[in-house]
Design a protein around this motif. Structure first.
Motif, mmCIF file in Angstrom:
data_model
loop_
_atom_site.group_PDB
_atom_site.id
_atom_site.type_symbol
_atom_site.label_atom_id
_atom_site.label_comp_id
_atom_site.label_asym_id
_atom_site.label_seq_id
_atom_site.Cartn_x
_atom_site.Cartn_y
_atom_site.Cartn_z
ATOM 1 N N SER A 167 5.595 2.918 -10.614
ATOM 2 C CA SER A 167 5.553 3.388 -12.000
ATOM 3 C C SER A 167 6.796 2.911 -12.737
ATOM 4 O O SER A 167 7.824 2.604 -12.128
ATOM 5 N N PRO A 198 1.470 4.563 -6.392
ATOM 6 C CA PRO A 198 1.624 3.314 -7.131
ATOM 7 C C PRO A 198 2.985 3.222 -7.816
ATOM 8 O O PRO A 198 3.557 4.235 -8.226
ATOM 9 N N ASP A 207 -0.256 -2.329 -4.871
ATOM 10 C CA ASP A 207 -1.710 -2.459 -4.934
ATOM 11 C C ASP A 207 -2.323 -1.299 -5.707
ATOM 12 O O ASP A 207 -1.745 -0.207 -5.777
ATOM 13 N N HIS A 208 -3.511 -1.541 -6.243
ATOM 14 C CA HIS A 208 -4.199 -0.508 -7.041
ATOM 15 C C HIS A 208 -4.489 0.753 -6.231
ATOM 16 O O HIS A 208 -4.510 1.846 -6.767
ATOM 17 N N HIS A 209 -4.707 0.588 -4.939
ATOM 18 C CA HIS A 209 -5.053 1.728 -4.088
ATOM 19 C C HIS A 209 -3.864 2.218 -3.267
ATOM 20 O O HIS A 209 -4.043 2.859 -2.231
ATOM 21 N N ALA A 210 -2.655 1.949 -3.725
ATOM 22 C CA ALA A 210 -1.453 2.387 -3.005
ATOM 23 C C ALA A 210 -1.389 3.908 -2.963
ATOM 24 O O ALA A 210 -1.882 4.586 -3.874
ATOM 25 N N GLN A 221 0.789 -1.229 0.000
ATOM 26 C CA GLN A 221 0.000 0.000 0.000
ATOM 27 C C GLN A 221 0.827 1.289 0.000
ATOM 28 O O GLN A 221 0.273 2.362 -0.157
#
Length: 109
Positions: free
Chosen positions: A44, A42, A36-39, A10
């Motif tokens: 890159s 995120p 995670d998608h909701h980090a 996260q």
């Protein structure tokens, strides 16, 4: 200047702690991200390309990173620290484990 990227799920506890701790060391630049998608931040391709060494907290992070970013990992050193998600941000025990595991791998500390 060595550029270190720390990755967890996260980007809330382990990797931001590592980023903050090692940012204090001379000769190191640090960044952190989450898989995670909701980090919070995120992972890159730019962060991966920027880094000299990528530290992941768990084997599952290494697998996910490899699966999602394989082309960008060519020639990159990816090291798993095996630190479970059971620490608070900047918890002294976490800082101690991070320093014990990371510093010997950098060779200058």
């Amino acid at each position: 200047m060595k550029k270190l990227l720390f990755i967890c799920s996260q980007n809330k506890l382990r990797s931001p702690t590592a980023e903050a701790v090692f940012a204090e060391y001379e000769g190191l630049e640090t960044d952190s991200a989450g898989l995670d998608h909701h980090a919070e931040v995120p992972v890159s391709t730019e962060a991966i390309e920027w880094a000299d060494i990528i530290f992941v907290m768990e084997q599952s992070h290494k697998r996910k990173l490899t699966k999602n970013f394989q082309p960008f990992l060519k020639g990159k050193k990816v090291i798993c620290l095996d630190i479970l998600d059971e620490f608070a941000y900047m918890e002294p025990a976490l800082i101690e484990i991070l320093e014990k595991k990371v510093l010997p791998l950098l060779g200058t500390y």
